[in-house]
Design a protein around this motif. Structure first.
Motif, mmCIF file in Angstrom:
data_model
loop_
_atom_site.group_PDB
_atom_site.id
_atom_site.type_symbol
_atom_site.label_atom_id
_atom_site.label_comp_id
_atom_site.label_asym_id
_atom_site.label_seq_id
_atom_site.Cartn_x
_atom_site.Cartn_y
_atom_site.Cartn_z
ATOM 1 N N ILE A 148 0.837 -1.202 0.000
ATOM 2 C CA ILE A 148 0.000 0.000 0.000
ATOM 3 C C ILE A 148 0.872 1.252 0.000
ATOM 4 O O ILE A 148 0.586 2.226 -0.700
ATOM 5 N N GLN A 184 -2.846 4.919 7.293
ATOM 6 C CA GLN A 184 -4.150 5.538 7.036
ATOM 7 C C GLN A 184 -4.043 6.661 6.010
ATOM 8 O O GLN A 184 -4.914 6.829 5.157
ATOM 9 N N ASP A 203 -12.795 -3.272 2.727
ATOM 10 C CA ASP A 203 -12.190 -3.009 4.032
ATOM 11 C C ASP A 203 -11.947 -4.294 4.806
ATOM 12 O O ASP A 203 -12.746 -5.239 4.729
ATOM 13 N N ASN A 250 -1.834 6.797 3.603
ATOM 14 C CA ASN A 250 -1.651 6.134 2.308
ATOM 15 C C ASN A 250 -2.976 5.594 1.771
ATOM 16 O O ASN A 250 -3.259 5.705 0.569
ATOM 17 N N LEU A 251 -3.788 5.029 2.655
ATOM 18 C CA LEU A 251 -5.101 4.513 2.236
ATOM 19 C C LEU A 251 -5.989 5.644 1.726
ATOM 20 O O LEU A 251 -6.664 5.505 0.703
ATOM 21 N N GLN A 252 -5.988 6.767 2.439
ATOM 22 C CA GLN A 252 -6.790 7.908 2.022
ATOM 23 C C GLN A 252 -6.307 8.460 0.687
ATOM 24 O O GLN A 252 -7.106 8.873 -0.159
ATOM 25 N N PRO A 308 -6.976 -4.867 2.012
ATOM 26 C CA PRO A 308 -5.865 -4.774 2.965
ATOM 27 C C PRO A 308 -5.894 -5.903 3.991
ATOM 28 O O PRO A 308 -6.952 -6.432 4.334
ATOM 29 N N PHE A 334 -11.812 -0.301 -2.459
ATOM 30 C CA PHE A 334 -11.377 -1.105 -1.321
ATOM 31 C C PHE A 334 -12.453 -2.085 -0.861
ATOM 32 O O PHE A 334 -13.648 -1.804 -0.961
ATOM 33 N N LEU A 352 -7.543 6.212 -1.971
ATOM 34 C CA LEU A 352 -8.986 6.414 -2.109
ATOM 35 C C LEU A 352 -9.264 7.637 -2.970
ATOM 36 O O LEU A 352 -10.112 7.608 -3.870
ATOM 37 N N TYR A 386 -2.470 -1.288 10.755
ATOM 38 C CA TYR A 386 -3.592 -0.725 9.988
ATOM 39 C C TYR A 386 -3.968 0.658 10.506
ATOM 40 O O TYR A 386 -4.312 1.557 9.725
#
Length: 399
Positions: free
Chosen positions: A93, A133, A148, A135-137, A120, A146, A140, A127
């Motif tokens: 990620i 977080q 979740d 990187n996830l945003q 993920p 995703f 997105l 996490y």
């Protein structure tokens, strides 16, 4: 999903064993499944397992080129209808969020134009780490999708969120993605406005608002992905438009008016997501206004209402407006819809957490002339844009 080419990327986590079940189910449903494994993933499950389940060669080494007529990671990237990353580790990620390509999987992800679905899987504290977080945003916002992770007992012994979802849940998300119509606006020309305007007071000062342009840019990208020829008229915004979107840059409300009136002539759909100034200074000082006295007066005049003017010149075009409100949201939006002769209006209460300016998420309610059409809970602006473009496409098809 019969005949669909689905690339499954498997990263190095204990949840790699679940990916075997996913590949098996995809293959049984008629998909042409190609598996890419990271070197770490092969420590948990062998490539032979995925080869037997997919009935295709498994790619691991970037430099292992079995077919001299193609470059493997480009070939996989070009021909994928969908890429599923299961499991997606914190490391992968991070690579994706920062544009790194140092193995077969990450280089394929950089090269593809196909939608990417990420599942993920990691320790709960990993996490929840702020960098993960973030990187996830970021992913997105970039349009990645995703599934979740679930909460429960983790392999490390902790209990919490981080367990990769079951193959059945990922399969359901794959089916939903493949059912989307990417060409719902094929042959249409869409004009989107985005961002704020700046109304100059003097050479160093201007009046503006808090709009970031994120919603408008997300809509332009979603329209282009839906097959439309897309034009984005943007006020000052620190954002990059997708290469397939033609961007017209403006600064003031007057400049945006002129650009929209020029571009509207050949447009089928116009989405007014920009936050255009309602008032502009009557006079702009040629030199910096010096500080003197305790008070200063600034005379303002009303700017031309672009949406209202578009409503007068509608001539069969599909018009969508936005209403950023702080109270009586539905009532104000409905009045604006009628007054400006819009087909749809997207309203949000900017005082709500997750729905204000400069947020990566939004909470919206969509109205037409008959009332409420769709209400969306807090979700990424990318997802809101995808839903809105889908609704616009449906309305156009009904016509």
């Amino acid at each position: 999903m019969h005949g669909k080419r689905i690339v499954v990327g498997v990263a190095g986590g204990i949840a790699a064993y679940k990916a075997a079940g996913l590949v098996s189910q995809l293959t049984q449903r008629g998909a042409d499944v190609r598996v890419i494994m990271t070197e770490s993933a092969t420590r948990f499950v062998t490539p032979l397992t995925f080869q037997a389940l997919s009935r295709n060669h498994v790619a691991v080494d970037t430099f292992e080129e079995k077919d001299p007529s193609v470059v493997t990671h480009i070939d996989l990237a070009d021909h994928a209808d969908l890429i599923v990353i299961a499991p997606a580790t914190a490391n992968l990620i991070g690579k994706m969020a920062n544009g790194l390509g140092d193995d077969m999987l990450s280089t394929t992800l950089l090269a593809t134009r196909a939608p990417v679905l990420i599942a993920p899987a990691m320790n709960v504290h990993m996490y929840e780490h702020p960098v993960v977080q973030e990187n996830l945003q970021k992913l997105l916002r970039l349009g990645y999708r995703f599934v979740d992770p679930a909460s429960g007992q983790l392999a490390c012994g902790y209990v919490g969120k981080g367990r990769m979802e079951e193959p059945s849940a990922i399969l359901a998300a794959v089916e939903e993605l493949l059912q989307e119509t990417p060409t719902i606006l094929q042959g249409k020309r869409v004009l989107v406005t985005a961002g704020p305007t700046r109304e100059p007071v003097d050479p160093v000062r201007y009046l503006t608002n808090r709009s970031s342009g994120k919603m408008g840019y997300a809509l332009a990208e979603a329209a282009a992905r839906a097959g439309a020829e897309t034009v984005l008229v943007s006020g000052p915004a620190d954002l990059t438009a997708p290469p397939e979107v033609r961007k017209v840059e403006v600064t003031t409300a007057a400049e945006m008016y002129e650009a929209v009136m020029r571009e509207m002539k050949s447009s089928d759909v116009i989405i007014k997501a920009a936050a255009v100034a309602d008032y502009t200074p009557v006079q702009t000082a040629e030199r910096k206004i010096k500080k003197k006295g305790d008070r200063i007066s600034l005379e303002l005049r009303k700017t031309r209402d672009i949406a209202e003017e578009l409503g007068k010149r509608k001539e069969g075009r599909f018009l969508v407006g936005f209403a950023a409100e702080t109270d009586r949201v539905g009532e104000n939006a409905a009045e604006k819809l009628r007054r400006k002769n819009l087909d749809l209006i997207v309203a949000n209460d900017v005082t709500r957490a997750g729905a204000g300016f400069d947020e990566d998420t939004n909470i919206v309610t969509v109205y037409d002339q008959k009332g409420e059409v769709m209400s969306l809970p807090r979700m990424s602006k990318t997802e809101v844009a995808r839903r809105l473009i889908g609704l616009i496409g449906e309305r156009l098809n009904e016509r």
